[in-house]
Design an enzyme around this catalytic site. Structure first.
Site, PDB file in Angstrom:
ATOM      1  N   LYS A  40     -32.710  34.992 -59.838  1.00  0.00           N
ATOM      2  CA  LYS A  40     -32.201  33.824 -59.165  1.00  0.00           C
ATOM      3  C   LYS A  40     -32.858  33.615 -57.819  1.00  0.00           C
ATOM      4  O   LYS A  40     -32.872  32.518 -57.269  1.00  0.00           O
ATOM      5  CB  LYS A  40     -30.689  34.015 -58.911  1.00  0.00           C
ATOM      6  N   GLY A  41     -33.398  34.711 -57.256  1.00  0.00           N
ATOM      7  CA  GLY A  41     -33.831  34.699 -55.861  1.00  0.00           C
ATOM      8  C   GLY A  41     -34.876  33.662 -55.489  1.00  0.00           C
ATOM      9  O   GLY A  41     -34.962  33.234 -54.347  1.00  0.00           O
ATOM     10  N   GLU A  95     -42.016  33.399 -57.342  1.00  0.00           N
ATOM     11  CA  GLU A  95     -41.141  34.562 -57.165  1.00  0.00           C
ATOM     12  C   GLU A  95     -40.750  34.670 -55.692  1.00  0.00           C
ATOM     13  O   GLU A  95     -41.508  34.237 -54.813  1.00  0.00           O
ATOM     14  CB  GLU A  95     -41.932  35.803 -57.648  1.00  0.00           C
ATOM     15  N   ASP A  96     -39.575  35.226 -55.441  1.00  0.00           N
ATOM     16  CA  ASP A  96     -39.139  35.380 -54.047  1.00  0.00           C
ATOM     17  C   ASP A  96     -39.938  36.458 -53.324  1.00  0.00           C
ATOM     18  O   ASP A  96     -40.439  36.250 -52.222  1.00  0.00           O
ATOM     19  CB  ASP A  96     -37.628  35.666 -53.969  1.00  0.00           C
ATOM     20  N   ASP A  99     -42.428  43.443 -54.416  1.00  0.00           N
ATOM     21  CA  ASP A  99     -42.120  44.725 -53.767  1.00  0.00           C
ATOM     22  C   ASP A  99     -42.922  45.811 -54.495  1.00  0.00           C
ATOM     23  O   ASP A  99     -44.111  45.968 -54.248  1.00  0.00           O
ATOM     24  CB  ASP A  99     -40.604  44.914 -53.824  1.00  0.00           C
ATOM     25  N   VAL A 150     -34.887  42.449 -47.039  1.00  0.00           N
ATOM     26  CA  VAL A 150     -34.652  41.138 -46.437  1.00  0.00           C
ATOM     27  C   VAL A 150     -33.638  40.327 -47.247  1.00  0.00           C
ATOM     28  O   VAL A 150     -33.488  40.526 -48.457  1.00  0.00           O
ATOM     29  CB  VAL A 150     -35.974  40.336 -46.297  1.00  0.00           C
ATOM     30  N   ASP A 156     -30.822  38.134 -51.902  1.00  0.00           N
ATOM     31  CA  ASP A 156     -29.405  38.515 -51.823  1.00  0.00           C
ATOM     32  C   ASP A 156     -29.157  39.869 -51.188  1.00  0.00           C
ATOM     33  O   ASP A 156     -30.048  40.718 -51.097  1.00  0.00           O
ATOM     34  CB  ASP A 156     -28.798  38.541 -53.229  1.00  0.00           C
ATOM     35  N   ARG A 162     -27.562  34.595 -50.258  1.00  0.00           N
ATOM     36  CA  ARG A 162     -28.679  33.807 -50.792  1.00  0.00           C
ATOM     37  C   ARG A 162     -28.708  32.421 -50.145  1.00  0.00           C
ATOM     38  O   ARG A 162     -29.726  31.744 -50.156  1.00  0.00           O
ATOM     39  CB  ARG A 162     -28.535  33.613 -52.314  1.00  0.00           C
TER      40      ARG A 162
HETATM   41  P1  5GP Z   1     -40.219  44.653 -57.570  1.00  0.00           P
HETATM   42  O1  5GP Z   1     -40.079  44.773 -59.038  1.00  0.00           O
HETATM   43  O2  5GP Z   1     -41.509  43.994 -57.131  1.00  0.00           O
HETATM   44  O3  5GP Z   1     -39.989  45.964 -56.878  1.00  0.00           O
HETATM   45  O4  5GP Z   1     -39.019  43.790 -57.039  1.00  0.00           O
HETATM   46  C1  5GP Z   1     -38.910  42.458 -57.261  1.00  0.00           C
HETATM   47  C2  5GP Z   1     -37.464  42.011 -57.151  1.00  0.00           C
HETATM   48  O5  5GP Z   1     -36.675  42.928 -56.381  1.00  0.00           O
HETATM   49  C3  5GP Z   1     -37.402  40.703 -56.398  1.00  0.00           C
HETATM   50  O6  5GP Z   1     -37.470  39.623 -57.279  1.00  0.00           O
HETATM   51  C4  5GP Z   1     -36.077  40.798 -55.683  1.00  0.00           C
HETATM   52  O7  5GP Z   1     -35.059  40.296 -56.521  1.00  0.00           O
HETATM   53  C5  5GP Z   1     -35.834  42.275 -55.470  1.00  0.00           C
HETATM   54  N1  5GP Z   1     -36.207  42.704 -54.101  1.00  0.00           N
HETATM   55  C6  5GP Z   1     -37.260  43.451 -53.713  1.00  0.00           C
HETATM   56  N2  5GP Z   1     -37.275  43.617 -52.380  1.00  0.00           N
HETATM   57  C7  5GP Z   1     -36.197  42.936 -51.918  1.00  0.00           C
HETATM   58  C8  5GP Z   1     -35.679  42.699 -50.590  1.00  0.00           C
HETATM   59  O8  5GP Z   1     -36.201  43.123 -49.566  1.00  0.00           O
HETATM   60  N3  5GP Z   1     -34.549  41.930 -50.525  1.00  0.00           N
HETATM   61  C9  5GP Z   1     -33.924  41.428 -51.611  1.00  0.00           C
HETATM   62  N4  5GP Z   1     -32.825  40.709 -51.422  1.00  0.00           N
HETATM   63  N5  5GP Z   1     -34.398  41.627 -52.867  1.00  0.00           N
HETATM   64  C10 5GP Z   1     -35.521  42.359 -53.003  1.00  0.00           C
END
Ligand code: 5GP
Length: 171
Positions: A40-41, A95-96, A99, A150, A156, A162
């Site tokens: 949703k982000g 994508e938001d 990470d 963040v 979120d 959000r």
């Molecule tokens: P990844 O798979 O790249 O580690 O993470 C991607 C997802 O993790 C993002 O779409 C998001 O939903 C969540 N995420 C990663 N870092 C953060 C952060 O700093 N804050 C929030 N709220 N969500 C995060």
């Protein structure tokens, strides 16, 4: 007591959204494209970028589940798949935040394998390069950020915050 420090203001985000949308417009040109949000982000960022697009574009959504209680579970599941036919089309996934990259890696494999687009581009609002576990390069990045958790503008804190119009982190 925890305090929310502003990382990017509403104005900074709006300015960056316009710049990125312009780049996406240049990329799409006279072609047709499907613009996909990872729910949703990404929704606020997606909606703001989408409104600045000028070409022949369609909307679609994918939903993934990867985080459990603010920590990466390492397992990514597609909980909602695309509904549009993107075969042979240009697609842009919005994508938001990138990470570890595990979520995106899973989305990319899934879309390439099951939906066969002509070209696939990645647009992320925030990039935490420091945490990357897999090789993924976004085509457009809003802002590079350090390793903070963040919140706001779609991101979120256990499903809350959000709705904040800015992006911040707890200090
Ligand atoms: P990844 O798979 O790249 O580690 O993470 C991607 C997802 O993790 C993002 O779409 C998001 O939903 C969540 N995420 C990663 N870092 C953060 C952060 O700093 N804050 C929030 N709220 N969500 C995060």
């Amino acid at each position: 007591m925890k305090k929310l420090e502003v990382l990017f203001t509403e104005e900074q985000i709006a300015q960056r959204v316009r710049e990125i949308a312009q780049d996406i417009n240049d990329y799409i040109g006279n072609d047709e494209a499907v613009i996909i949000a990872n729910l949703k982000g990404a929704i606020p960022f997606y909606a703001d970028v989408f409104r600045c697009l000028t070409g022949k574009v369609r909307m679609d959504f994918i939903e993934t589940q990867s985080y459990v209680n603010n920590a990466s579970s390492g397992h990514v599941k597609i909980t909602r798949d695309l509904s549009e036919n993107v075969e042979g089309k240009k697609i842009v996934i919005i994508e938001d935040i990138l990470d570890t990259g595990l979520t995106f890696e899973h989305i990319l494999k899934h879309i390439k394998h099951f939906h066969n687009p002509k070209e696939l581009k990645i647009c992320v609002l925030l990039n935490k390069e420091e945490n990357r576990e897999v090789v993924i390069k976004a085509d457009w990045i809003g802002f590079e950020i350090p390793n903070h958790y963040v919140v706001g503008y779609g991101l979120d804190d256990e499903q809350y915050l959000r709705n904040l119009p800015y992006i911040g982190y707890w200090v």
